[in-house]
Structure formats: structure tokens, C-alpha cells
Design a protein around this motif. Sequence first.
Motif, PDB file in Angstrom:
ATOM      1  N   LYS A 258       8.785  69.208 148.159  1.00 27.57           N
ATOM      2  CA  LYS A 258       9.377  67.908 148.455  1.00 27.57           C
ATOM      3  C   LYS A 258       8.360  66.882 148.928  1.00 27.57           C
ATOM      4  O   LYS A 258       8.686  65.700 149.027  1.00 27.57           O
ATOM      5  N   SER A 259       7.144  67.335 149.226  1.00 26.33           N
ATOM      6  CA  SER A 259       6.148  66.413 149.784  1.00 26.33           C
ATOM      7  C   SER A 259       4.897  66.257 148.927  1.00 26.33           C
ATOM      8  O   SER A 259       4.279  65.190 148.931  1.00 26.33           O
ATOM      9  N   LEU A 260       4.497  67.301 148.177  1.00 28.62           N
ATOM     10  CA  LEU A 260       3.223  67.268 147.454  1.00 28.62           C
ATOM     11  C   LEU A 260       3.270  66.296 146.287  1.00 28.62           C
ATOM     12  O   LEU A 260       4.129  66.390 145.424  1.00 28.62           O
ATOM     13  N   THR A 261       2.293  65.380 146.255  1.00 28.00           N
ATOM     14  CA  THR A 261       2.200  64.396 145.158  1.00 28.00           C
ATOM     15  C   THR A 261       0.952  64.600 144.303  1.00 28.00           C
ATOM     16  O   THR A 261       0.870  64.046 143.212  1.00 28.00           O
ATOM     17  N   GLY A 262      -0.021  65.378 144.794  1.00 25.98           N
ATOM     18  CA  GLY A 262      -1.248  65.582 144.032  1.00 25.98           C
ATOM     19  C   GLY A 262      -1.752  67.009 144.130  1.00 25.98           C
ATOM     20  O   GLY A 262      -1.712  67.619 145.203  1.00 25.98           O
ATOM     21  N   LEU A 263      -2.216  67.550 142.980  1.00 32.15           N
ATOM     22  CA  LEU A 263      -2.725  68.926 142.927  1.00 32.15           C
ATOM     23  C   LEU A 263      -3.989  68.949 142.078  1.00 32.15           C
ATOM     24  O   LEU A 263      -3.980  68.514 140.924  1.00 32.15           O
ATOM     25  N   ASP A 264      -5.078  69.456 142.669  1.00 28.80           N
ATOM     26  CA  ASP A 264      -6.361  69.550 141.969  1.00 28.80           C
ATOM     27  C   ASP A 264      -6.710  71.012 141.762  1.00 28.80           C
ATOM     28  O   ASP A 264      -6.996  71.744 142.711  1.00 28.80           O
ATOM     29  N   LEU A 265      -6.667  71.445 140.476  1.00 24.33           N
ATOM     30  CA  LEU A 265      -7.028  72.825 140.113  1.00 24.33           C
ATOM     31  C   LEU A 265      -8.242  72.842 139.192  1.00 24.33           C
ATOM     32  O   LEU A 265      -8.436  73.793 138.426  1.00 24.33           O
ATOM     33  N   SER A 266      -9.073  71.823 139.269  1.00 26.07           N
ATOM     34  CA  SER A 266     -10.246  71.746 138.402  1.00 26.07           C
ATOM     35  C   SER A 266     -11.283  72.804 138.771  1.00 26.07           C
ATOM     36  O   SER A 266     -11.287  73.334 139.887  1.00 26.07           O
ATOM     37  N   TYR A 267     -12.137  73.118 137.803  1.00 23.96           N
ATOM     38  CA  TYR A 267     -13.202  74.113 137.990  1.00 23.96           C
ATOM     39  C   TYR A 267     -12.657  75.474 138.425  1.00 23.96           C
ATOM     40  O   TYR A 267     -13.163  76.110 139.337  1.00 23.96           O
ATOM     41  N   ASN A 268     -11.597  75.916 137.769  1.00 23.06           N
ATOM     42  CA  ASN A 268     -11.055  77.248 138.021  1.00 23.06           C
ATOM     43  C   ASN A 268     -11.088  78.064 136.736  1.00 23.06           C
ATOM     44  O   ASN A 268     -11.828  77.728 135.808  1.00 23.06           O
ATOM     45  N   GLN A 269     -10.291  79.101 136.661  1.00 23.86           N
ATOM     46  CA  GLN A 269     -10.290  79.997 135.497  1.00 23.86           C
ATOM     47  C   GLN A 269      -8.887  80.125 134.917  1.00 23.86           C
ATOM     48  O   GLN A 269      -8.431  81.216 134.580  1.00 23.86           O
ATOM     49  N   LEU A 270      -8.211  78.983 134.780  1.00 30.85           N
ATOM     50  CA  LEU A 270      -6.821  79.008 134.315  1.00 30.85           C
ATOM     51  C   LEU A 270      -6.704  79.432 132.857  1.00 30.85           C
ATOM     52  O   LEU A 270      -5.880  80.266 132.494  1.00 30.85           O
ATOM     53  N   ASN A 271      -7.496  78.804 131.990  1.00 30.44           N
ATOM     54  CA  ASN A 271      -7.375  79.012 130.536  1.00 30.44           C
ATOM     55  C   ASN A 271      -5.960  78.622 130.075  1.00 30.44           C
ATOM     56  O   ASN A 271      -5.161  78.054 130.824  1.00 30.44           O
ATOM     57  N   ASP A 272      -5.648  78.907 128.834  1.00 33.46           N
ATOM     58  CA  ASP A 272      -4.318  78.590 128.300  1.00 33.46           C
ATOM     59  C   ASP A 272      -3.231  79.431 128.969  1.00 33.46           C
ATOM     60  O   ASP A 272      -2.119  78.944 129.217  1.00 33.46           O
ATOM     61  N   ASN A 273      -3.552  80.699 129.257  1.00 34.41           N
ATOM     62  CA  ASN A 273      -2.565  81.572 129.894  1.00 34.41           C
ATOM     63  C   ASN A 273      -2.193  81.090 131.294  1.00 34.41           C
ATOM     64  O   ASN A 273      -1.034  81.133 131.704  1.00 34.41           O
ATOM     65  N   GLY A 274      -3.195  80.617 132.036  1.00 34.11           N
ATOM     66  CA  GLY A 274      -2.931  80.131 133.378  1.00 34.11           C
ATOM     67  C   GLY A 274      -2.045  78.905 133.395  1.00 34.11           C
ATOM     68  O   GLY A 274      -1.128  78.790 134.216  1.00 34.11           O
ATOM     69  N   VAL A 275      -2.300  77.975 132.463  1.00 33.74           N
ATOM     70  CA  VAL A 275      -1.469  76.770 132.379  1.00 33.74           C
ATOM     71  C   VAL A 275      -0.046  77.143 131.964  1.00 33.74           C
ATOM     72  O   VAL A 275       0.932  76.565 132.460  1.00 33.74           O
ATOM     73  N   ASN A 280       5.627  77.686 133.258  1.00 33.56           N
ATOM     74  CA  ASN A 280       6.814  78.543 133.227  1.00 33.56           C
ATOM     75  C   ASN A 280       7.417  78.720 134.615  1.00 33.56           C
ATOM     76  O   ASN A 280       8.633  78.849 134.771  1.00 33.56           O
ATOM     77  N   ALA A 281       6.550  78.728 135.629  1.00 35.95           N
ATOM     78  CA  ALA A 281       7.046  78.881 137.000  1.00 35.95           C
ATOM     79  C   ALA A 281       7.832  77.664 137.456  1.00 35.95           C
ATOM     80  O   ALA A 281       8.728  77.763 138.288  1.00 35.95           O
ATOM     81  N   PHE A 282       7.504  76.506 136.881  1.00 35.54           N
ATOM     82  CA  PHE A 282       8.257  75.305 137.229  1.00 35.54           C
ATOM     83  C   PHE A 282       9.716  75.436 136.777  1.00 35.54           C
ATOM     84  O   PHE A 282      10.628  75.113 137.518  1.00 35.54           O
ATOM     85  N   SER A 283       9.905  75.862 135.548  1.00 36.78           N
ATOM     86  CA  SER A 283      11.219  76.040 134.903  1.00 36.78           C
ATOM     87  C   SER A 283      12.127  74.817 135.087  1.00 36.78           C
ATOM     88  O   SER A 283      12.569  74.212 134.128  1.00 36.78           O
ATOM     89  N   GLY A 284      12.393  74.448 136.331  1.00 36.96           N
ATOM     90  CA  GLY A 284      13.165  73.223 136.588  1.00 36.96           C
ATOM     91  C   GLY A 284      12.215  72.053 136.763  1.00 36.96           C
ATOM     92  O   GLY A 284      11.024  72.146 136.522  1.00 36.96           O
ATOM     93  N   LYS A 285      12.704  70.936 137.242  1.00 35.16           N
ATOM     94  CA  LYS A 285      11.870  69.752 137.384  1.00 35.16           C
ATOM     95  C   LYS A 285      11.312  69.640 138.799  1.00 35.16           C
ATOM     96  O   LYS A 285      11.906  70.096 139.762  1.00 35.16           O
ATOM     97  N   ASN A 286      10.150  68.991 138.869  1.00 36.88           N
ATOM     98  CA  ASN A 286       9.559  68.648 140.148  1.00 36.88           C
ATOM     99  C   ASN A 286       9.571  67.133 140.252  1.00 36.88           C
ATOM    100  O   ASN A 286       9.094  66.445 139.363  1.00 36.88           O
ATOM    101  N   SER A 287      10.088  66.619 141.333  1.00 32.02           N
ATOM    102  CA  SER A 287      10.311  65.176 141.430  1.00 32.02           C
ATOM    103  C   SER A 287       9.252  64.444 142.237  1.00 32.02           C
ATOM    104  O   SER A 287       9.379  63.244 142.470  1.00 32.02           O
ATOM    105  N   THR A 288       8.200  65.134 142.699  1.00 30.49           N
ATOM    106  CA  THR A 288       7.210  64.471 143.551  1.00 30.49           C
ATOM    107  C   THR A 288       5.788  64.483 143.010  1.00 30.49           C
ATOM    108  O   THR A 288       4.975  63.647 143.404  1.00 30.49           O
ATOM    109  N   LEU A 289       5.435  65.423 142.123  1.00 32.03           N
ATOM    110  CA  LEU A 289       4.049  65.571 141.678  1.00 32.03           C
ATOM    111  C   LEU A 289       3.657  64.441 140.734  1.00 32.03           C
ATOM    112  O   LEU A 289       4.206  64.320 139.638  1.00 32.03           O
ATOM    113  N   PHE A 290       2.672  63.632 141.154  1.00 29.85           N
ATOM    114  CA  PHE A 290       2.225  62.491 140.354  1.00 29.85           C
ATOM    115  C   PHE A 290       0.823  62.677 139.771  1.00 29.85           C
ATOM    116  O   PHE A 290       0.530  62.149 138.713  1.00 29.85           O
TER     117      PHE A 290
END
Length: 403
Positions: A258-275, A280-290
Motif C-alpha cells: 500500500k505504500s511502495l511506489t518504487g522498486l530497483d532490481l537492477s544489476y541482479n540475476q533475474l533473467n526471463d525466468n525471474g521476471v 506471476n506473483a502479482f496475479s492481481g493488480k498493484n495500485s501504488t508501484l510507479f
Amino acid sequence: MSNFDSLPNELKEKIFSYLSLEECRNICFVNSEWQSIYFQSRNELVIEDIEIKRKNDNNEENELELDENEGLTEFEIYKNKIKYLKKEYEKMKKKDNSKDDSNNNNNNNNEGNDEEEDNEKINEEEKALLHFVNNCRRLKKLKMSSRFLTTKGIMYIFSSNPLQLLTELCIGYCKEIDIKILSKLLYDSSMIENLKMLGLTSMGITDSDIIVLIKTLLNTKKVRSLEYLDLSKNKISKGGAKCLGYILNDSKNTTISKSLTGLDLSYNQLNDNGVSQLTNAFSGKNSTLFKLNLSHNNITKLKPVAHLIRCCTPISHLNLSHNMITHLGIVQFVPILQYDCTIEHLDLSYNKISDHSAMLLARSLLLNTTLKYLRLSENPISHKITLLMLNVPSFKTIREIVI
């Protein structure tokens, strides 16, 4: 009784000297003569004891001048002796107090030495930072980026009162710090309730660390003001991304969602599977992340990213630079830009976007009504296509294109 009264006073004094304190107290109430005889005998014994102690201590200042009692009544002598005994008692009391004070000073010195020993356990950089923090009255932002920071030093710094007003905290390049202990320290500190920005960059954070961070800190009611979370330059892969997506899902009703508006995951090891796990974990909507930064993650496909944007409709700043995005990825992303998009800033620089992909992007932007800034620099796009894109007059909202 008559036979006892006939005895000389010297003999009575000798008899009284063998009595206990309780018995002496009782005989003092018989008559004034017995009382006088008792006190005279008792005081002489006490004075003798004091004289012996005085001689043993070699203290000439405490000598009792018995000659001063000549010519005085028995009652006056008794009063003088009582005064003398009181003085001696006060002196003994002062000595005892001085001993107690010296013991307390020794204890305090020992405690001070213990604190000094503890301070010696932290390095010079941590001591300087601790001194700086303690001298700050209203510290709002604190950035600690040093490979010399240790868990012990962080514990000392977090215990400082000035950090209670902190709104931005960034800890970087401290791979020796235990994430579990750090999470517990943050949770126990009062600053976490007011913290709006938390940065944990280059900390060697893995998927297991993300789970600990979420359980101990992020998924708690204390984190109710956090707006920006920077986890860049770590070792987060699909497992950690899935956990982060879970707590950012509105349907899970977590405080941070309900509060987070920014998320920085740069320089990690996500790859296509991580994204994919993140979306998929979101499944529903998030109304605050910009704001979302996924640069430097070896991403090639944009289908999961497109799905993420559909789930998180407010996203306005998206950074996909320094990945491996090719023509296939652009084909997957174009429908989002045309019909279902809130993106205002899009960074696709340092990828593998070709001329054909660039023209496809240009056609989708003819229908886009939100994008203002587009960055396509350092891609294999020819000069001819670059000029063509820069001279398209039909872009509705774009203010700047960097190619």
C-alpha cells in the motif's frame, strides 16, 4: 538491695561493666545514681577503646584531652563524652563513605574500560561515522557505502538517538554484514516507522536473504511509510523475485503493497525466468508501484514485462536498459505501448534492437498517448532509421527521444 547500695562506686562500676546492653538500659531507669555510675564506667571503657585505636592509627589529631573535664560535674563530663563519641562516629562514617565512593569509581572505570574495549572492536571508519551520527541533531538522510562496515559497527550506529528522525537510509558495499541481524536491527529501531527510502545495494543479497528480509522486516506492520526500495547490485534470481512479487500484491493486503511506489532490481540475476516469477506473483493488480528498474538482468523477452504492466497499471517509469532484448522482445511489447499503457519514461538503451524493431516501435508510438521520454541509445539502429524516427511529426505526447 541495701547491701548493694552500701558497696563503693568503684566496685559498682566494675559490676556494671560486665552487663549486656539490654541489662544496662534497664538499670539506667532504677535511679539517677545507678545511671551516673553506669555511664561513667561505660564511657571510660569506650574512651579506652578509642585511645587504643587512635594510637594504632597514629592519628594525633584525634587525641582526646581528658584534662578538659577537670572541675566539671558528672553530667557535664557525660555530655562532653557523648559529643566526642558522636564526632568519632561521624569520622568513621566518612571513612566508610570514602571507601564506597572509591569502589564505585573503580566500577565506573571498569565499565568505561569495557565500553572503550567495545569501541576498539569497531574500525576507524565506523568510529568516525558513529561520532558524526551522534553529533547530528536532526539527521534525515544517511548513506553508508563502505566495504569496511561490519555488523558490530552497524549495531552501534543504529543505537544512536539521532536516527529516530531518519527518512532515507542506504547501506552499500557491505557484504560482511549479516542480513538477518541487519533486518532485526532495523525492525527494533524506531526509525523504521518513518523510513521512506531503504537502499541495500551491493550487499550480496541472495534469494534466501530476501525471504529473511521479508519475514523479519518488509512484511511487518512497522513498515508502513516505505516508498522506495533499492535492492540493486545483488544476487537476486527467480526465487527472490517471486517473494517480492508476493508482498507487492494488493490482494495479499500487506503493508508494503500500500505504500511502495518504487522498486530497483537492477544489476541482479533475474533473467526471463525471474521476471516471469515476479509478474506471476502479482496475479492481481498493484495500485501504488510507479517506478520499476530491471536493467542489467539479461532479459531477452518482454512478454512477462508486458504482463507486469497490465497487472500494475500505474507504472510510469520503466528501465529495461543494458539487457539482451531483441526483435522478438519488441514484438511482444508493442501491443502494450499501443493500447494498454501508462508509461511516461521508457529506457531501452544498450540492448539489441535493430532497424526493423525501431520502426515497429515508431508505428506503435503513433497511437500512444502517454509516453514522454524514450531512450534507444547504444542499439544497432542505423543513422537512416534514426533520422526517420526523429522527424516523425505525428507522435502525440513524446517530448524527447534519445537514439
